[in-house]
Design an enzyme around this catalytic site. Sequence first.
Site: not given
Ligand code: PLP
Length: 385
Positions: A172, A98, A46
């Site tokens: 992001d 998202y 972990r």
């Molecule tokens: C898919 C997505 C997420 C979440 O990611 P997961 O791997 O599905 O948990 C977060 N931000 C954006 C922009 C995404 O497209």
Amino acid sequence: MRFSTQAIHAGQPPDPSTGAIMTPVYLSSTFVQQAPGQHKGYDYGRTANPTRSALEANIAALEDGAYGLAFASGLAAESAVLQSLSSGDHVVCGQDLYGGTYRLMTKVFARFGIEVSFVDATSLDAVRAALRPNTKIIWLETPSNPLLTVCDIAAIAQLAHERAQGIKLVVDNTFASPYLQQPLRLGADIVVHSTTKYLGGHSDVIGGALVVKDEALYQALKFLQNAVGAVPGPLDCFLVLRGIKTLAVRMRQHCENALQLARHLAAHPEVRQVAYPGLTSSPHHALASRQMRAYGGMISLELQGGVERNLRFTTQTRLFALAESLGGVESLIGLPTLMTHASIPAEQRQQAGLPDAMVRLSVGLEDIEDLTEDLDRAITASRQG
Ligand SMILES: *Cc1c(COP(=O)(O)O)cnc(C)c1O
């Protein structure tokens, strides 16, 4: 080393004991110690795993950061960032985002006393006006999901850092990938990824990652990664590493296909609107051209004829598969308000300017003629109910 070279080699020297050119998948939960606390850098799976370490070093290099941290999903990576806050802290978040991120902030972390304000992050004034004395994070998606708006990372980083309270800018970067945009270079403090998307690139793994430059910030997030434990397995790390090797060539083709399709759709008489920052008619074109290498593989559009027609359209394509997610080699189509963004209440979606009829395309790597024909046929087929 330059981008494509790093994508293939960073963090992945040939295995010193066997010469294996591919990073081994270390399926081991624990590691033998020479004396208590004395080991070769790995004690428990972990805390750290060699396959994961390779992925973390690789993503850190691609984002021009110093440290990477891999997680079991994009949302697990986001959770680690939010877990670094305390009750009473405040987050300013771009309003077009998202659905799962919205849900995580409003349904989970809100219960622990984290306050969130959603703003139009394309407006610097709106972001500035939302800042409070207890604001600790500004959270952006650019290009955003699904409206593909672009916000000014460098300007917002400056806004965050001129406050004495230590506001961190989180970006992001899932939609752009580090091939198109490196937020840390523009002043962001933390980059978030869903590696499920372009980094993995083949729709075969769920994963997430964080990248930072600052050592103290890294230590705080690394503590949370280990203390909370939402880590990816070694095989998942291997799959993401393998996907990343072709990231640059895939992104170039995603962008080329998407630009051609966006132009084709924008000229189609039955298309009401197309959102794609690569179109010169897009209000985001100039900023995207400054901030990004190219414009990405995602397109949002709306056909004439309202929700019913757009819904029919999503079921009439043959090549574009009706599915959640994005960033894989195969093209996908979806209706965000009923799928990826269903967890955002209608009122909030309206405030963010997300039309119920909006269709989202993840443009894959198929031949552009086949993709164009598929959409044209589905547009025609969707005329009648
Ligand atoms: C898919 C997505 C997420 C979440 O990611 P997961 O791997 O599905 O948990 C977060 N931000 C954006 C922009 C995404 O497209």
